[in-house]
Design a protein around this motif. Structure first.
Motif, mmCIF file in Angstrom:
data_model
loop_
_atom_site.group_PDB
_atom_site.id
_atom_site.type_symbol
_atom_site.label_atom_id
_atom_site.label_comp_id
_atom_site.label_asym_id
_atom_site.label_seq_id
_atom_site.Cartn_x
_atom_site.Cartn_y
_atom_site.Cartn_z
ATOM 1 N N UNK A 70 0.831 -1.208 0.000
ATOM 2 C CA UNK A 70 0.000 0.000 0.000
ATOM 3 C C UNK A 70 0.864 1.256 0.000
ATOM 4 N N UNK A 71 2.095 1.127 0.470
ATOM 5 C CA UNK A 71 3.033 2.239 0.476
ATOM 6 C C UNK A 71 3.601 2.403 -0.932
ATOM 7 N N UNK A 72 3.470 3.595 -1.500
ATOM 8 C CA UNK A 72 3.829 3.808 -2.898
ATOM 9 C C UNK A 72 5.323 3.710 -3.162
ATOM 10 N N UNK A 73 6.123 3.858 -2.131
ATOM 11 C CA UNK A 73 7.563 3.660 -2.302
ATOM 12 C C UNK A 73 7.951 2.207 -2.054
ATOM 13 N N UNK A 74 7.514 1.641 -0.949
ATOM 14 C CA UNK A 74 7.883 0.263 -0.628
ATOM 15 C C UNK A 74 7.367 -0.726 -1.663
ATOM 16 N N UNK A 75 6.216 -0.439 -2.246
ATOM 17 C CA UNK A 75 5.636 -1.359 -3.235
ATOM 18 C C UNK A 75 6.552 -1.536 -4.443
ATOM 19 N N UNK A 76 7.418 -0.550 -4.692
ATOM 20 C CA UNK A 76 8.333 -0.656 -5.831
ATOM 21 C C UNK A 76 9.311 -1.816 -5.653
ATOM 22 N N UNK A 77 9.686 -2.110 -4.421
ATOM 23 C CA UNK A 77 10.584 -3.231 -4.164
ATOM 24 C C UNK A 77 9.884 -4.557 -4.465
ATOM 25 N N UNK A 78 8.595 -4.617 -4.147
ATOM 26 C CA UNK A 78 7.804 -5.805 -4.450
ATOM 27 C C UNK A 78 7.678 -5.982 -5.959
ATOM 28 N N UNK A 79 7.337 -4.907 -6.661
ATOM 29 C CA UNK A 79 7.192 -4.975 -8.124
ATOM 30 C C UNK A 79 8.516 -5.373 -8.764
ATOM 31 N N UNK A 80 9.604 -4.788 -8.292
ATOM 32 C CA UNK A 80 10.932 -5.120 -8.833
ATOM 33 C C UNK A 80 11.241 -6.597 -8.668
ATOM 34 N N UNK A 81 10.924 -7.156 -7.508
ATOM 35 C CA UNK A 81 11.224 -8.564 -7.243
ATOM 36 C C UNK A 81 10.386 -9.501 -8.090
ATOM 37 N N UNK A 82 9.138 -9.089 -8.397
ATOM 38 C CA UNK A 82 8.218 -9.987 -9.101
ATOM 39 C C UNK A 82 8.320 -9.851 -10.616
ATOM 40 N N UNK A 83 8.342 -8.618 -11.138
ATOM 41 C CA UNK A 83 8.280 -8.444 -12.601
ATOM 42 C C UNK A 83 9.496 -7.738 -13.179
ATOM 43 N N UNK A 84 10.399 -7.239 -12.345
ATOM 44 C CA UNK A 84 11.623 -6.651 -12.867
ATOM 45 C C UNK A 84 11.681 -5.141 -12.726
ATOM 46 N N UNK A 85 12.895 -4.625 -12.538
ATOM 47 C CA UNK A 85 13.095 -3.195 -12.298
ATOM 48 C C UNK A 85 12.686 -2.344 -13.487
ATOM 49 N N UNK A 86 12.705 -2.918 -14.704
ATOM 50 C CA UNK A 86 12.360 -2.142 -15.887
ATOM 51 C C UNK A 86 10.897 -1.707 -15.895
ATOM 52 N N UNK A 87 10.081 -2.300 -15.034
ATOM 53 C CA UNK A 87 8.659 -1.954 -14.968
ATOM 54 C C UNK A 87 8.320 -1.149 -13.710
ATOM 55 N N UNK A 88 9.347 -0.650 -13.019
ATOM 56 C CA UNK A 88 9.162 0.164 -11.820
ATOM 57 C C UNK A 88 9.364 1.636 -12.179
ATOM 58 N N UNK A 89 8.419 2.481 -11.798
ATOM 59 C CA UNK A 89 8.561 3.919 -12.030
ATOM 60 C C UNK A 89 9.776 4.421 -11.249
ATOM 61 N N UNK A 90 10.725 5.099 -11.899
ATOM 62 C CA UNK A 90 11.913 5.584 -11.190
ATOM 63 C C UNK A 90 11.561 6.552 -10.054
ATOM 64 N N UNK A 91 12.420 6.582 -9.050
ATOM 65 C CA UNK A 91 12.249 7.488 -7.914
ATOM 66 C C UNK A 91 13.350 8.532 -7.933
ATOM 67 N N UNK A 92 12.967 9.805 -7.855
ATOM 68 C CA UNK A 92 13.942 10.897 -7.773
ATOM 69 C C UNK A 92 14.322 11.156 -6.320
ATOM 70 N N UNK A 93 13.307 11.178 -5.439
ATOM 71 C CA UNK A 93 13.570 11.445 -4.020
ATOM 72 C C UNK A 93 12.394 10.991 -3.188
ATOM 73 N N UNK A 94 12.679 10.665 -1.926
ATOM 74 C CA UNK A 94 11.652 10.405 -0.921
ATOM 75 C C UNK A 94 11.915 11.369 0.230
ATOM 76 N N UNK A 95 10.923 12.204 0.539
ATOM 77 C CA UNK A 95 11.076 13.276 1.530
ATOM 78 C C UNK A 95 10.231 12.952 2.765
ATOM 79 N N UNK A 96 10.825 13.041 3.938
ATOM 80 C CA UNK A 96 10.151 12.591 5.152
ATOM 81 C C UNK A 96 9.727 13.717 6.088
ATOM 82 N N UNK A 97 10.277 14.906 5.902
ATOM 83 C CA UNK A 97 9.977 16.002 6.817
ATOM 84 C C UNK A 97 9.565 17.243 6.028
ATOM 85 N N UNK A 98 8.931 18.171 6.742
ATOM 86 C CA UNK A 98 8.536 19.432 6.108
ATOM 87 C C UNK A 98 9.758 20.187 5.617
#
Length: 300
Positions: A70-98
């Motif tokens: 359900x987490x839009x960042x963590x789910x990318x690791x699941x998608x990468x493991x199952x169908x491959x990194x080429x089908x994962x939307x690239x990430x530029x940054x993950x920001x945690x604070x204001x």
């Protein structure tokens, strides 16, 4: 907003605020939302609305794999493991604070959205001003409080920045609704940032006469060049869940997995026209011979 809609919204705010945030309260909210959207109470019939209701109030919504994806960042690791990194939307940054949100040097073209919510996003084009106050406010959101979808309850707030995939700000969205790893129907949604419309197809790309909430798109959508690869990826991901929707972005012969949606429309799915839910449910719960045949061939 009309007076009647405003009153309904205020009633919803009161109900969602005073109802306890526990499993009992969540079931009451699910029942209230079901009746509000379906104009009836849940039944034992095998329809999508009934099955979504049963899923939403079940312990399955808090299973580790549903929470993780359900987490839009963590789910990318699941998608990468199952169908491959080429089908994962690239990430530029993950920001945690204001401070990180305000201090980040955003690309001129990018997509900004919370990892812990659904339906919120900002598309930046050509260096347009960024609504930093609104984006910072997303860090204070707990999506579970608004919908009582328990898979969101424990997610840690963050903001993800992604490139505009395929260099487009408004690409078509392909949504595959699946049950027991069989594809029921596929929604193709256009103009998501404007007046969204959709066309619906079955798993063999036959045009259906219904939509899910949205107005029907007048033009036909050609079957994607990579449709067979999308089917394989969809089934690879859907096999881990009972009822789920896998969302894709497509351009030419390449696709990305957008996200894994566990409770489409927050469970408030209704069809246009409404009487077509029976047809949609047959597609979902009684898969076509082409799908069952494929499963049988794989089994042998």
């Amino acid at each position: 907003m009309s007076i009647s809609k405003r009153l309904k919204y205020l009633l919803w705010v009161v109900v969602i605020t005073i109802t306890p945030r526990n499993k009992f309260g969540d079931r009451l909210i699910a029942l209230y939302r079901f009746y509000r959207s379906q104009k009836r109470f849940p039944s034992s019939d095998k329809t999508l609305s009934n099955e979504l209701y049963r899923l939403k109030i079940s312990d399955e919504m808090e299973s580790p794999i549903r929470v993780f994806t359900s987490d839009k960042y963590l789910s990318k690791f699941f998608v990468k493991a199952v169908v491959g990194e080429q089908h994962v939307v690239p990430t530029i940054a993950v920001l945690h604070t204001e401070a990180e949100v305000r201090g980040f040097d955003y690309p001129k073209n990018c997509c900004i959205k919370p990892t812990h919510c659904s339906g919120l996003f900002f598309i930046r084009k050509e260096g347009a001003d960024i609504p930093l106050e609104a984006i910072c406010s997303w860090l204070g959101e707990n999506y579970y409080y608004n919908t009582r979808e328990r898979n969101y309850k424990s997610l840690k707030p963050a903001i993800i920045v992604e490139p505009l995939i395929f260099d487009q700000a408004n690409i078509e969205d392909y949504k595959f609704t699946c049950y027991n790893n069989q594809i029921g129907y596929i929604q193709v949604i256009t103009d998501r940032a404007g007046t969204a419309k959709e066309r619906v197809y079955d798993a063999d790309w036959n045009d259906m006469v219904f939509t899910v909430k949205k107005p029907r798109l007048e033009r036909n959508i050609e079957r994607p060049e990579c449709f067979n690869e999308m089917i394989a990826a969809c089934k690879g991901l859907a096999q881990y869940f009972s009822l789920v929707r896998i969302d894709f972005y497509v351009h030419g012969n390449h696709f990305y997995v957008g996200e894994i949606t566990h409770c489409p429309e927050g469970g408030d799915v209704f069809f246009v026209p409404r009487e077509m839910e029976a047809t949609a449910s047959r597609l979902l719960f009684s898969p076509s011979p082409s799908q069952t045949g494929a499963v049988n061939r794989q089994a042998t």
